[in-house]
Motif scaffolding. Structure first.
Motif, mmCIF file in Angstrom:
data_model
loop_
_atom_site.group_PDB
_atom_site.id
_atom_site.type_symbol
_atom_site.label_atom_id
_atom_site.label_comp_id
_atom_site.label_asym_id
_atom_site.label_seq_id
_atom_site.Cartn_x
_atom_site.Cartn_y
_atom_site.Cartn_z
ATOM 1 N N LEU A 47 12.114 -42.328 -18.607
ATOM 2 C CA LEU A 47 10.806 -42.433 -18.432
ATOM 3 C C LEU A 47 9.906 -41.162 -18.094
ATOM 4 O O LEU A 47 8.886 -40.687 -18.539
ATOM 5 N N GLY A 48 10.801 -40.249 -16.974
ATOM 6 C CA GLY A 48 9.891 -39.087 -16.713
ATOM 7 C C GLY A 48 10.102 -38.373 -18.081
ATOM 8 O O GLY A 48 8.908 -37.390 -18.138
ATOM 9 N N GLY A 76 7.442 -34.518 -14.024
ATOM 10 C CA GLY A 76 8.513 -33.725 -13.356
ATOM 11 C C GLY A 76 9.298 -34.119 -11.985
ATOM 12 O O GLY A 76 10.317 -34.052 -11.847
ATOM 13 N N GLY A 77 8.478 -34.865 -11.283
ATOM 14 C CA GLY A 77 8.883 -35.571 -10.080
ATOM 15 C C GLY A 77 9.992 -36.616 -10.531
ATOM 16 O O GLY A 77 11.132 -36.947 -9.900
ATOM 17 N N LEU A 78 9.682 -37.406 -11.788
ATOM 18 C CA LEU A 78 10.531 -38.553 -11.854
ATOM 19 C C LEU A 78 11.999 -37.862 -12.430
ATOM 20 O O LEU A 78 12.903 -38.339 -12.063
ATOM 21 N N TYR A 79 11.791 -36.854 -13.411
ATOM 22 C CA TYR A 79 13.111 -36.582 -14.109
ATOM 23 C C TYR A 79 13.912 -35.663 -13.317
ATOM 24 O O TYR A 79 15.046 -35.712 -12.972
ATOM 25 N N ILE A 80 13.452 -34.971 -12.420
ATOM 26 C CA ILE A 80 14.095 -33.935 -11.623
ATOM 27 C C ILE A 80 14.728 -34.754 -10.298
ATOM 28 O O ILE A 80 15.816 -34.907 -9.990
ATOM 29 N N LEU A 138 2.010 -30.274 -7.338
ATOM 30 C CA LEU A 138 1.981 -31.553 -7.923
ATOM 31 C C LEU A 138 3.438 -32.183 -7.707
ATOM 32 O O LEU A 138 3.852 -33.053 -7.280
ATOM 33 N N VAL A 139 4.266 -31.327 -8.492
ATOM 34 C CA VAL A 139 5.646 -31.792 -8.155
ATOM 35 C C VAL A 139 6.139 -32.024 -6.898
ATOM 36 O O VAL A 139 7.102 -32.480 -6.615
ATOM 37 N N GLN A 140 5.780 -30.934 -6.154
ATOM 38 C CA GLN A 140 6.318 -30.694 -4.604
ATOM 39 C C GLN A 140 5.958 -31.825 -3.977
ATOM 40 O O GLN A 140 6.507 -32.523 -2.922
ATOM 41 N N PHE A 141 4.637 -32.483 -4.549
ATOM 42 C CA PHE A 141 3.993 -33.987 -3.771
ATOM 43 C C PHE A 141 5.049 -35.122 -4.286
ATOM 44 O O PHE A 141 5.287 -35.659 -3.504
ATOM 45 N N PHE A 142 5.106 -35.202 -5.420
ATOM 46 C CA PHE A 142 5.807 -36.278 -6.059
ATOM 47 C C PHE A 142 7.458 -36.273 -6.019
ATOM 48 O O PHE A 142 8.246 -37.188 -5.728
ATOM 49 N N LEU A 143 8.050 -34.968 -5.937
ATOM 50 C CA LEU A 143 9.502 -35.125 -5.929
ATOM 51 C C LEU A 143 10.054 -35.879 -4.562
ATOM 52 O O LEU A 143 11.126 -36.554 -4.910
ATOM 53 N N PRO A 144 9.699 -35.548 -3.400
ATOM 54 C CA PRO A 144 10.285 -36.437 -2.506
ATOM 55 C C PRO A 144 10.354 -37.842 -2.451
ATOM 56 O O PRO A 144 10.897 -38.581 -2.140
ATOM 57 N N THR A 193 6.900 -27.034 -18.445
ATOM 58 C CA THR A 193 6.946 -27.992 -19.024
ATOM 59 C C THR A 193 8.460 -28.863 -18.806
ATOM 60 O O THR A 193 9.752 -27.878 -18.689
ATOM 61 N N ALA A 194 9.148 -28.723 -17.428
ATOM 62 C CA ALA A 194 10.039 -29.214 -17.132
ATOM 63 C C ALA A 194 10.562 -29.511 -17.344
ATOM 64 O O ALA A 194 11.345 -29.029 -17.985
#
Length: 224
Positions: free
Chosen positions: A12-13, A117-121, A181-187, A221-222
């Motif tokens: 999905l990510g 980025g948060g999803l796939y990482i 943004l990714v720092q927000f979503f990743l946790p 681009t993750a």
């Protein structure tokens, strides 16, 4: 059950990442460094943008061999899923006219890219090809991740721009926004280990991203 969630989250990510790239391309206000390179090459070959992205991703993976980097499922999937979904997104999204509409598309694309980025990482299946290249070079040369990432991304940005890739306000906006943004979503999205509620704290992909954010580096681009 945890594995199933990780697989769904990974794909999905990656699919969202490809679609977010298509959004930024349609906005036509500037791209992230590696996407500038993709677009620059795309202007000179009879291939789709997504195909060019896959070829460059595969070429970057070949550079992992002398760096002794080991790809994961997410690394390999990154190359193909993003390339396919960016082409699908470009086929679905119309050409935009008018600055307000293009600016809204750009903002939406950057936000979606950060979420992707948060999803796939967070799925913990390994870093993207370009992230692994940069961390590999940093480890081999002893240079800081910030320095290595900056040198590589500035290099691909300049080459892409010279080949006709678009650099603009979107390039700057992406550079400033994607890390936070990714720092927000990743946790929020990192799938914890079965025996470790801290999840990303011990995960290679999590450490890689955390280092990039703290180092002030620009995310690609993750896809990383």
């Amino acid at each position: 059950m945890v594995l199933a969630r990780r697989l769904v989250q990974l794909y999905l990510g990656l699919a969202l990442y490809g679609f977010s790239m298509a959004m930024m391309l349609r906005a036509s206000l500037g791209l992230a460094p590696w996407d500038v390179l993709n677009q620059g090459i795309d202007r000179h070959v009879p291939l789709s943008y997504g195909t060019v992205s896959m070829i460059i991703g595969a070429a970057v993976l070949l550079l992992w061999i002398p760096l002794r980097q080991r790809p994961g499922l997410g690394t390999i999937s990154n190359v193909f899923v993003i390339g396919l979904t960016v082409d699908a997104g470009l086929a679905l999204l119309p050409t935009l006219h008018g600055l307000p509409v293009r600016a809204a598309m750009l903002a939406g694309g950057i936000l979606a890219n950060g979420l992707a980025g948060g999803l796939y990482i967070g799925a913990r299946f390994g870093p993207g090809p370009r992230d692994g290249l940069m961390t590999g070079f940093a480890r081999r040369t002893g240079g800081s991740l910030r320095l290595v990432r900056t040198v590589i991304e500035l290099s691909v940005l300049v080459v892409g721009w010279l080949m006709g890739g678009q650099v603009g306000v979107g390039t700057v906006a992406y550079a400033l926004a994607i890390g936070p943004l990714v720092q927000f979503f990743l946790p929020l999205l990192t799938v914890p280990h079965a025996n470790d509620s801290s999840g990303a704290q011990r995960d290679g992909a999590g450490r890689d991203h955390a280092g990039r954010v703290r180092g002030g580096a620009v995310h690609e681009t993750a896809r990383g």
